[in-house]
Design an enzyme around this catalytic site. Sequence first.
Site, PDB file in Angstrom:
ATOM      1  CG  HIS A  70      -0.175   0.142   2.526  1.00 55.34           C
ATOM      2  ND1 HIS A  70       0.326  -0.941   3.206  1.00 55.34           N
ATOM      3  CD2 HIS A  70       0.163   1.235   3.255  1.00 55.34           C
ATOM      4  CE1 HIS A  70       0.940  -0.529   4.290  1.00 55.34           C
ATOM      5  NE2 HIS A  70       0.852   0.785   4.353  1.00 55.34           N
ATOM      6  CD  GLU A  78       5.438   5.533  10.595  1.00 56.67           C
ATOM      7  OE1 GLU A  78       4.192   5.557  10.527  1.00 56.67           O
ATOM      8  OE2 GLU A  78       6.072   4.514  10.894  1.00 56.67           O
ATOM      9  CG  HIS A 117       6.485  -0.560   2.754  1.00 58.38           C
ATOM     10  ND1 HIS A 117       5.481  -1.221   2.074  1.00 58.38           N
ATOM     11  CD2 HIS A 117       6.150  -0.647   4.070  1.00 58.38           C
ATOM     12  CE1 HIS A 117       4.581  -1.678   2.932  1.00 58.38           C
ATOM     13  NE2 HIS A 117       4.969  -1.345   4.149  1.00 58.38           N
ATOM     14  CE  LYS A 149       3.303  13.798   9.010  1.00 57.33           C
ATOM     15  NZ  LYS A 149       1.850  13.612   9.151  1.00 57.33           N
TER      16      LYS A 149
END
Length: 473
Positions: free
Chosen positions: A179, A217, A241, A344
């Site tokens: 995703h 994050e 990813h 972030k």
Amino acid sequence: MTSKNTAPAGENTVKTLLILGASGDLTGRLLLPGLARLLASGRAKGLKLVGAGSTDWTATQWSERVHGAFAEAAKGADAEGKAALAAMEKDTAYHGLDVTADGALAELLAGLEAPVAVYFALPPHVSQKACEALDREQLPAGTRLVLEKPFASGTDSARDLNKTLLGLVPEDHIHRVDHFLGKATVLNILGLRFANRFLEPVWNREHIEKVEIIFDEDLALEGRAGYYDGAGALRDMIQSHLLHIMALLAIDAPATIGERDLRDAISTVLRASSIPAPFKTSTRRARYSAGSIGGREIPDYTAEEGVDPERNTETLAEVQVAINTWRWKGVPFILRSGKALGVKRKEALVTFRPVPHLPEGFRGVDSPNQLRIGFGPDTLQFDVDVNGPGDIFTLDRATLQAELNASELLPYGEVLEGVISGDPLLSVRGDTAEECWRIVEPVLAAWAKGSVPLGKYDAGSTGPDDWPTAVGH
């Protein structure tokens, strides 16, 4: 002879989406909202939704979950979109069952309208057992199997799971979904790479000093200890990813952007990739301690519920990957991902080599040009040195910026659209899934032996104080 699990021509569109693990966090937080946006856009007409899981939910509980997840999409939908959402809510069903029990999942599948997409929103080891409990002849025609990343838990288990899956359906009916790589992101990278003549001639070791891919994050564990404490940042993000983003940035131009040509190119890059020893200089790991982020107090990672401190799970990982090809030999690809960080940051940063000579008489900035590709939202920034303003002999840094194409769908909506239509472009091919594990496994083994120290950083900081800017520098 046509296999039972091969749908007749013209009947490739999925009619039923079966979510296993339907009562879990992934389904409620990501899958159902993604599906809702897809329905509201009119791209999943006639699709039926069925949930299943080990939790003994009532029909009312399931209906409430679906309604809650669909509510936001319904607000912005037109009349047709609202009708599609309402129709799915009315016609959905939930089944409590043990998906690993012999015959249980097969019996459920037999009563669903085919083709069926089976979405395993489950831990990898449970998905493996569920697949092993199935038989090719038990699957409805055209069945597609959809598995989350991380795919398996290592090279050997990925190979075993691939073998199991291929015993059930063909490779093009297996969706190992990522995703993180939405269709817009993939096409934005490919368009930038191959549609600009000025860029491709300098996209190599002669002109690029390093490439950094960062996913930092500001979220902490957020109740995911059950999964995350057994995975860590290297498995969860870099293996799953960031290696794929690296491959997209590093591939040679494919003949087409069809799934076969593109996935062949990705596989070629990953086969040439490795993390060089000694791992003490090519890798780093750390774990967050107590701190604050945006006014929120974050406890020490080891104090989080469900965490086993003896596992030494890293919440921040950074590795330097070498791609041993003519184009990239000697260029470090630095992949970093961490949780509970103060800033972030989701981007790829390409640093070009300095100019070989700056004519005497110029003053001011003389630093390498950088290209930044932001992810979510997708943006582009190119830092260049220009004259002035004011003293035309003084160089100053200017940034050229652009907003890249964005999808109206949520990431999981893009994933589901590919599954429903039978487009494997955003899915990871079996050999590629194995290669990603092959790249990181030596590092995981070294970390397990304590060969690389586990650093510490305060939640809300930028990472450990003693980490230099880049691995190995």
